[in-house]
Design a protein around this motif. Structure first.
Motif, PDB file in Angstrom:
ATOM      1  N   ARG A   1       0.852  -1.194   0.000  1.00  0.00           N
ATOM      2  CA  ARG A   1       0.000   0.000   0.000  1.00  0.00           C
ATOM      3  C   ARG A   1       0.885   1.240   0.000  1.00  0.00           C
ATOM      4  O   ARG A   1       1.748   1.402   0.869  1.00  0.00           O
ATOM      5  CB  ARG A   1      -0.911   0.022   1.221  1.00  0.00           C
ATOM      6  CG  ARG A   1      -1.862   1.202   1.208  1.00  0.00           C
ATOM      7  CD  ARG A   1      -2.831   1.142   2.353  1.00  0.00           C
ATOM      8  NE  ARG A   1      -3.726   2.278   2.334  1.00  0.00           N
ATOM      9  CZ  ARG A   1      -4.443   2.665   3.376  1.00  0.00           C
ATOM     10  NH1 ARG A   1      -4.395   1.977   4.508  1.00  0.00           N
ATOM     11  NH2 ARG A   1      -5.218   3.731   3.290  1.00  0.00           N
ATOM     12  N   ILE A   2       0.662   2.109  -0.982  1.00  0.00           N
ATOM     13  CA  ILE A   2       1.402   3.359  -1.111  1.00  0.00           C
ATOM     14  C   ILE A   2       0.393   4.502  -1.025  1.00  0.00           C
ATOM     15  O   ILE A   2      -0.630   4.500  -1.721  1.00  0.00           O
ATOM     16  CB  ILE A   2       2.158   3.429  -2.457  1.00  0.00           C
ATOM     17  CG1 ILE A   2       3.062   2.218  -2.644  1.00  0.00           C
ATOM     18  CG2 ILE A   2       2.928   4.741  -2.561  1.00  0.00           C
ATOM     19  CD1 ILE A   2       4.184   2.085  -1.636  1.00  0.00           C
TER      20      ILE A   2
ATOM     21  N   VAL B   1       4.440   7.434   1.158  1.00  0.00           N
ATOM     22  CA  VAL B   1       4.793   6.483   2.213  1.00  0.00           C
ATOM     23  C   VAL B   1       4.282   5.102   1.840  1.00  0.00           C
ATOM     24  O   VAL B   1       3.285   4.951   1.146  1.00  0.00           O
ATOM     25  CB  VAL B   1       4.229   6.894   3.597  1.00  0.00           C
ATOM     26  CG1 VAL B   1       4.841   8.202   4.069  1.00  0.00           C
ATOM     27  CG2 VAL B   1       2.719   6.984   3.576  1.00  0.00           C
ATOM     28  N   MET B   2       5.009   4.109   2.326  1.00  0.00           N
ATOM     29  CA  MET B   2       4.568   2.718   2.219  1.00  0.00           C
ATOM     30  C   MET B   2       4.030   2.326   3.590  1.00  0.00           C
ATOM     31  O   MET B   2       4.664   2.625   4.612  1.00  0.00           O
ATOM     32  CB  MET B   2       5.746   1.830   1.839  1.00  0.00           C
ATOM     33  CG  MET B   2       5.418   0.374   1.695  1.00  0.00           C
ATOM     34  SD  MET B   2       6.899  -0.509   1.118  1.00  0.00           S
ATOM     35  CE  MET B   2       6.449  -2.155   1.531  1.00  0.00           C
TER      36      MET B   2
ATOM     37  N   VAL C   1       1.073   1.099   9.760  1.00  0.00           N
ATOM     38  CA  VAL C   1       2.299   1.755  10.206  1.00  0.00           C
ATOM     39  C   VAL C   1       3.162   2.076   8.983  1.00  0.00           C
ATOM     40  O   VAL C   1       3.282   1.255   8.063  1.00  0.00           O
ATOM     41  CB  VAL C   1       3.068   0.862  11.206  1.00  0.00           C
ATOM     42  CG1 VAL C   1       4.418   1.463  11.574  1.00  0.00           C
ATOM     43  CG2 VAL C   1       2.223   0.638  12.451  1.00  0.00           C
ATOM     44  N   ILE C   2       3.792   3.239   8.994  1.00  0.00           N
ATOM     45  CA  ILE C   2       4.645   3.649   7.878  1.00  0.00           C
ATOM     46  C   ILE C   2       5.968   2.902   7.962  1.00  0.00           C
ATOM     47  O   ILE C   2       6.657   2.962   8.980  1.00  0.00           O
ATOM     48  CB  ILE C   2       4.858   5.174   7.897  1.00  0.00           C
ATOM     49  CG1 ILE C   2       3.513   5.874   7.705  1.00  0.00           C
ATOM     50  CG2 ILE C   2       5.866   5.605   6.824  1.00  0.00           C
ATOM     51  CD1 ILE C   2       3.532   7.362   7.947  1.00  0.00           C
ATOM     52  N   VAL C   3       6.309   2.207   6.865  1.00  0.00           N
ATOM     53  CA  VAL C   3       7.521   1.392   6.849  1.00  0.00           C
ATOM     54  C   VAL C   3       8.554   1.883   5.834  1.00  0.00           C
ATOM     55  O   VAL C   3       9.670   1.373   5.792  1.00  0.00           O
ATOM     56  CB  VAL C   3       7.186  -0.100   6.605  1.00  0.00           C
ATOM     57  CG1 VAL C   3       6.368  -0.648   7.772  1.00  0.00           C
ATOM     58  CG2 VAL C   3       6.467  -0.303   5.285  1.00  0.00           C
ATOM     59  N   ASP C   4       8.207   2.855   5.019  1.00  0.00           N
ATOM     60  CA  ASP C   4       9.154   3.481   4.097  1.00  0.00           C
ATOM     61  C   ASP C   4       8.549   4.805   3.659  1.00  0.00           C
ATOM     62  O   ASP C   4       7.335   4.978   3.676  1.00  0.00           O
ATOM     63  CB  ASP C   4       9.416   2.591   2.881  1.00  0.00           C
ATOM     64  CG  ASP C   4      10.708   2.952   2.138  1.00  0.00           C
ATOM     65  OD1 ASP C   4      11.451   3.854   2.598  1.00  0.00           O
ATOM     66  OD2 ASP C   4      10.979   2.328   1.088  1.00  0.00           O
ATOM     67  N   LEU C   5       9.412   5.747   3.309  1.00  0.00           N
ATOM     68  CA  LEU C   5       8.912   7.023   2.841  1.00  0.00           C
ATOM     69  C   LEU C   5       9.823   7.605   1.784  1.00  0.00           C
ATOM     70  O   LEU C   5      11.000   7.263   1.704  1.00  0.00           O
ATOM     71  CB  LEU C   5       8.735   8.022   3.984  1.00  0.00           C
ATOM     72  CG  LEU C   5       9.994   8.660   4.564  1.00  0.00           C
ATOM     73  CD1 LEU C   5      10.074  10.119   4.131  1.00  0.00           C
ATOM     74  CD2 LEU C   5       9.943   8.583   6.066  1.00  0.00           C
TER      75      LEU C   5
ATOM     76  N   ASN D   1      11.321   2.580  -5.596  1.00  0.00           N
ATOM     77  CA  ASN D   1      11.164   1.167  -5.257  1.00  0.00           C
ATOM     78  C   ASN D   1      11.016   1.041  -3.752  1.00  0.00           C
ATOM     79  O   ASN D   1      11.987   0.819  -3.038  1.00  0.00           O
ATOM     80  CB  ASN D   1      12.369   0.360  -5.752  1.00  0.00           C
ATOM     81  CG  ASN D   1      12.463   0.356  -7.257  1.00  0.00           C
ATOM     82  OD1 ASN D   1      11.471   0.174  -7.927  1.00  0.00           O
ATOM     83  ND2 ASN D   1      13.659   0.577  -7.781  1.00  0.00           N
ATOM     84  N   PRO D   2       9.798   1.206  -3.255  1.00  0.00           N
ATOM     85  CA  PRO D   2       9.609   1.136  -1.806  1.00  0.00           C
ATOM     86  C   PRO D   2       9.936  -0.241  -1.277  1.00  0.00           C
ATOM     87  O   PRO D   2       9.728  -1.251  -1.928  1.00  0.00           O
ATOM     88  CB  PRO D   2       8.114   1.454  -1.641  1.00  0.00           C
ATOM     89  CG  PRO D   2       7.495   1.172  -2.952  1.00  0.00           C
ATOM     90  CD  PRO D   2       8.547   1.375  -3.986  1.00  0.00           C
TER      91      PRO D   2
END
Length: 110
Positions: free
Chosen positions: A63-64, A80-81, A87-91, A102-103
């Motif tokens: 989910r992005i 954000v991913m 919970v945000i796991v990448d941004l 490439n998240p």
């Protein structure tokens, strides 16, 4: 003559209200990005700060969610991913226009 002036003003008022209503918001993308703590900050917290996302979708199986943070001179995004818990796991932020990203889940194993 006065009637034409009143008529012209009546036409302009709705146009001004429409223009104000449809102005593009300016979001504090840098502040929001800096406030994110990967693996801890929730999407709900970010939405409370920035409002409804510009985009919310799936890339591959992740989910992005993204917001347009600036319109001029370039369109910039905060993306954000989000994991299944919200919970945000990448941004990725301060992104000029749409570029490849490439998240990856930065919280795997934490």
């Amino acid at each position: 003559m006065k009637h034409w002036l009143i008529f012209a003003l009546l036409l302009l008022v709705p146009c001004a209200a429409f223009a104000k209503k449809n102005m593009r918001p300016v979001l504090d993308g840098a502040g929001a990005a800096q406030s994110i703590v990967l693996c801890h900050t929730s999407l709900a917290e970010l939405e409370a700060r920035l409002g409804i996302p510009t985009r919310d979708g799936i890339l591959h199986s992740s989910r992005i969610v993204s917001w347009i943070t600036e319109w001029d001179p370039l369109v910039r995004y905060l993306a954000v991913m989000v994991d299944k818990r919200g919970v945000i796991v990448d941004l990725y932020w301060n992104v000029p226009t749409e570029i490849p990203w490439n998240p990856a889940d930065q919280c795997v194993g934490t």
